[in-house]
Design a protein around this motif. Sequence first.
Motif, short mmCIF file in Angstrom:
data_model
loop_
_atom_site.label_atom_id
_atom_site.label_comp_id
_atom_site.label_asym_id
_atom_site.label_seq_id
_atom_site.Cartn_x
_atom_site.Cartn_y
_atom_site.Cartn_z
N TYR A 158 0.89 -1.16 0.00
CA TYR A 158 0.00 0.00 0.00
C TYR A 158 0.92 1.21 0.00
CZ TYR A 158 1.52 -0.13 4.83
OH TYR A 158 2.30 -0.16 5.94
N VAL A 159 0.40 2.35 -0.43
CA VAL A 159 1.23 3.55 -0.41
C VAL A 159 0.54 4.61 0.44
CG1 VAL A 159 2.34 5.34 -1.77
CG2 VAL A 159 2.08 3.05 -2.73
N ASN A 160 1.20 4.97 1.54
CA ASN A 160 0.75 6.13 2.31
C ASN A 160 1.61 7.28 1.85
OD1 ASN A 160 -1.04 4.50 3.62
ND2 ASN A 160 0.18 4.29 5.49
N LEU A 161 1.04 8.10 0.97
CA LEU A 161 1.83 9.09 0.25
C LEU A 161 1.95 10.38 1.05
CD1 LEU A 161 3.27 9.63 -2.47
CD2 LEU A 161 1.11 10.64 -3.26
N GLY A 162 3.16 10.68 1.46
CA GLY A 162 3.41 11.90 2.24
C GLY A 162 3.60 13.10 1.32
N ILE A 163 3.04 14.22 1.75
CA ILE A 163 3.24 15.47 1.02
C ILE A 163 3.85 16.45 2.02
CG2 ILE A 163 2.17 17.32 -0.31
CD1 ILE A 163 1.68 14.71 -1.70
N ALA A 164 5.08 16.85 1.76
CA ALA A 164 5.74 17.78 2.67
C ALA A 164 5.07 19.13 2.59
CB ALA A 164 7.22 17.90 2.32
N ALA A 165 4.75 19.69 3.74
CA ALA A 165 4.04 20.95 3.76
C ALA A 165 4.75 21.95 4.65
CB ALA A 165 2.61 20.74 4.27
N ALA A 166 4.94 23.16 4.11
CA ALA A 166 5.54 24.23 4.91
C ALA A 166 4.43 24.90 5.71
CB ALA A 166 6.23 25.24 4.01
N THR A 167 4.57 24.94 7.01
CA THR A 167 3.57 25.59 7.85
C THR A 167 4.27 26.60 8.73
OG1 THR A 167 3.76 24.16 9.78
CG2 THR A 167 2.36 23.37 7.98
N GLU A 168 3.48 27.38 9.43
CA GLU A 168 4.10 28.38 10.31
C GLU A 168 4.93 27.72 11.40
OE1 GLU A 168 1.28 31.07 11.86
OE2 GLU A 168 0.86 32.00 9.90
N ARG A 169 4.52 26.52 11.77
CA ARG A 169 5.24 25.85 12.84
C ARG A 169 6.50 25.15 12.31
NH1 ARG A 169 2.34 21.67 15.80
NH2 ARG A 169 1.29 21.18 13.84
N GLY A 170 6.62 25.08 11.00
CA GLY A 170 7.76 24.39 10.42
C GLY A 170 7.30 23.33 9.44
N LEU A 171 8.24 22.50 9.04
CA LEU A 171 7.95 21.48 8.05
C LEU A 171 7.21 20.31 8.68
CD1 LEU A 171 8.57 20.14 5.20
CD2 LEU A 171 10.50 19.09 6.39
N ILE A 172 6.09 19.92 8.08
CA ILE A 172 5.44 18.68 8.51
C ILE A 172 5.12 17.84 7.28
CG2 ILE A 172 4.48 19.68 10.62
CD1 ILE A 172 1.77 19.68 9.22
N VAL A 173 5.01 16.54 7.49
CA VAL A 173 4.78 15.64 6.36
C VAL A 173 3.59 14.74 6.65
CG1 VAL A 173 5.81 14.00 4.75
CG2 VAL A 173 7.27 15.64 5.94
N PRO A 174 2.36 15.26 6.48
CA PRO A 174 1.19 14.39 6.62
C PRO A 174 1.11 13.47 5.41
CG PRO A 174 0.53 16.60 5.96
CD PRO A 174 2.00 16.64 6.16
N ASN A 175 0.45 12.34 5.53
CA ASN A 175 0.36 11.45 4.38
C ASN A 175 -1.06 11.01 4.09
OD1 ASN A 175 -0.07 8.73 5.78
ND2 ASN A 175 1.81 9.49 6.79
N ILE A 176 -1.26 10.66 2.85
CA ILE A 176 -2.58 10.19 2.39
C ILE A 176 -2.56 8.67 2.46
CG2 ILE A 176 -4.17 10.08 0.43
CD1 ILE A 176 -2.69 12.72 -0.51
N LYS A 177 -3.41 8.13 3.33
CA LYS A 177 -3.41 6.69 3.55
C LYS A 177 -3.96 5.95 2.32
CE LYS A 177 -2.30 7.10 8.05
NZ LYS A 177 -1.41 8.26 8.04
N ASN A 178 -3.32 4.88 1.96
CA ASN A 178 -3.73 4.05 0.82
C ASN A 178 -3.99 4.87 -0.44
OD1 ASN A 178 -3.74 1.56 2.34
ND2 ASN A 178 -5.54 2.40 3.37
N ALA A 179 -3.07 5.78 -0.70
CA ALA A 179 -3.23 6.68 -1.84
C ALA A 179 -3.33 5.91 -3.15
CB ALA A 179 -2.06 7.66 -1.89
N ASP A 180 -2.73 4.72 -3.19
CA ASP A 180 -2.71 3.93 -4.42
C ASP A 180 -4.08 3.39 -4.79
OD1 ASP A 180 -1.67 0.72 -3.16
OD2 ASP A 180 -2.48 2.44 -2.06
N SER A 181 -5.02 3.38 -3.82
CA SER A 181 -6.35 2.84 -4.12
C SER A 181 -7.34 3.94 -4.49
CB SER A 181 -6.88 2.07 -2.90
OG SER A 181 -7.07 2.98 -1.83
N LEU A 182 -6.86 5.20 -4.54
CA LEU A 182 -7.78 6.31 -4.80
C LEU A 182 -7.87 6.62 -6.29
CD1 LEU A 182 -6.64 8.78 -1.96
CD2 LEU A 182 -8.45 7.04 -1.88
N SER A 183 -9.06 7.11 -6.68
CA SER A 183 -9.20 7.61 -8.05
C SER A 183 -8.53 8.97 -8.13
CB SER A 183 -10.69 7.74 -8.40
OG SER A 183 -11.25 8.81 -7.64
#
Lengths: 372, 469
Positions: free
Chosen positions: B328-353
């Motif tokens: 499965y792919v939990n695809l992280g997208i690095a995001a610049a925020t005021e608090r600093g760099l965070i990398v939330p991810n999209i769970k099971n991104a490979d199964s999404l349209s």
Amino acid sequence: MTLHGHVPPEPDLVQLLTPEGTRVQHPDFPLEITDEEIKSLYRDLALVRRFDGEATALQRQGELGLWASCLGQEAAQVGAGRALRTQDMAFPTYREHGVAWCRDVDPVTLLGMFRGVSLGGWNPNENNFNLYTIVLGAQALHAVGYAMGVTRDGAVGTGEPDRDTAVLAFFGDGASSQGDVNEAFIWAAAGNLPVVFYCQNNQWAISEPVERQSRVPLFHRAAGFGFPGIRIDGNDVLACLAVSRVALDEARSGQGPTLIEAYTYRMGAHTTSDDPTRYRLSEELETWKHRDPIERVRAYLVRQAGVAQDFFDGIDAEAEELAVRIRAACRALPDPGPLSVFDNVFVDLPDELAEQREGYREYLSAFEGAGH
Amino acid sequence: MAELKPFKLPDVGEGLTEADILRWDVKVGDPVAVNQVLVEVETAKAAVELPAPFAGVVHAIHFEEGATVDVGTPIITIRVGEGEVAETAPATGPTADGGDLVPSPPVDGGAAADRPASAAERPAASKAGRESVLVGYGVSGERGRRRRRVAREEAPSANDAFGVTPGAHAANAVLPTGRAVLAKPPVRKLAKTLGVDLSNIVATGPNGSISRLDVEEAAKSEAPRRGSGSAPTAGAETRIPIKGVRKHTAAAMVASAFTAPHVTEFVTLDVSEMMALRERIAARREFRAVKVSPLLFVARAVLWAAKRTPIINSTWDESAGEIVVKHYVNLGIAAATERGLIVPNIKNADSLSLLELAESIGALTDTARAGRTSPADMAGGTFTITNVGVFGVDTGTPILNPGEAGILAFGAVRRQPWVVGTGEDERIEPRWVTQLAVSFDHRSVDGQQGSEFLADVAAVLRDPGLALL
């Protein structure tokens, strides 16, 4: 028979007291020794072990920064130490607590360096026992330099027992791979110097086994430098004493250097910072336990000399007393004063340094509670 | 009178700062003799047994088995002697020297009630306690008992000789920092020569001392100000506390950079077809509500390529001695925020349209910018994309998110001259061009695999029709 005519059959090692405590004769190294003398050797061994064990405990209790235990090597050290004459000079590593004992250096003094309150602690000229040397093998060159001085003083080969001087250089199997030790061999051979190289082969250079350092038994190396080498049972205090005596006698009489390989085993860790269970097998340790240097002397005294239990109880009590004294004295070792940095380097302090010392004294006295 | 004597964890191995409690050989109430083994501890160097330094009865055990304890912290208290416990509290452990405090360690429940006063002080095991010094030589209170220097008129010559300003210590008492200025005599001399006030200098030397360099820097920055006649002010630098996201990021980056051997590869490509497709899809009815960004297509291309090179979507499990390939792919997208760099991810991104993926990316970035990203959103990532192009940057050498085997940097998409056509038809045209960079963990991903993965991503962005294959 002399050492200089002796060709050791491989893998022979000189032994006069078996691990079971049986006295055996060696054709080349007869040893005249009384049971009283063997009892005093037992006392040396037992007290050195007790002191060493106490120092290890003190390190584990935060009283010492480090301790290099000599556990298992007591016979190799006491045998060599008791072969020295007063005027002889010994150059130790940092593990020769048994030799220090024989040279009357107070065990508490030895702790100073390991507690970080002194850079040595005793006067090498008083005990004829140089300061502990941490740099591996460096003391072999110091010993050779001292032996050069002995030669220039004409204190070799005079035939006067109280004048002729030998130098005893200690090092281990690991240091035998160091350049310093090999250079010392070369100088000693070149000058036919009155020095005995005493290698305690305790089988492990920290975690490196000796067979990975040398293709030949260490004592064979001496042949390449042109002087005799011999292997002795380093856990047999009588063999260590007998062979050291012969080698030192030959050095004093001007026959030149010898390499003695005392074949022994480091029963403990390299130092308190080391964990030997990470690199060696417990079977090996168990094997060497059967060759314990103290047990065989005790077995001899009980079975062959008929020494009563009282004697051993007395030694145990003395050992306990020693331990209690050391424990208290270690904690009471004073911190050195800041001005002590000016001591012990120059016999006569140069004017410039004297001025600096005065300035520093004045500076220190400018603090609260300086007592001036 | 009995006395309660704490036994502090010693440095058993030259420069160690902590040890784990492996096994207690005694319990509260047990009588102990001198040198009786109390406890086995394990340090970074060795497992060793600690013998009792004094005889008595175990009064309290301060840490349970498994606890990690700083050197200098009392681990056991022994009641020595007979009768009532003396009124005077025993010497406590290391006193706070400022700085961050060691978290309060777990306390033996049974001993908590009657534990000695020193136990309450234990959380104060300070930064000083972490220093590699011997117990009894420095970490403890002795350090704080530095004698104060007193100004003495009769000793000015010594002060001159050592470059010490008489009374400097007294003056320091009113400094904003409230701390004594630490500097070696030669450094003080230098400061005096250069006319720099030590109390205004930011110390970067060992143990908070002012170094020669600090003085020289301060002299440099003060010189022009003195020249222009304005009063020198402190604050040529801003000190930002390292904490929160910054601290976490730093630890993660260091851990990643120094455990996974990184290899980074680059490709420059023409994404004009992808940009055209993006316009067609953005015009579709069902995509009206979502942002159809180039990032969406890069994400889609990554998911497509990861299927063809599964090893890029794996974890190096050192402790198990295994490489864990994720299906499965939990695809992280690095995001610049005021608090600093965070990398939330999209769970099971490979199964999404594509639409679901667009919605997910939108939700993820909105949540991150609002500062509402939960730890769960950031956990379990398997591959990361960092969109450096939004800053107008062409490419970079990204550092792996710890635990992942690959990370892709997506650069700016620009109109650039590009060679198109072949033979007679060959010409230069303005095209949409971008750069991709992929870093991979070379322990698990070989150069061939990493290269094929990057080539696949590039290929499908160059010619999106390939995704039909």
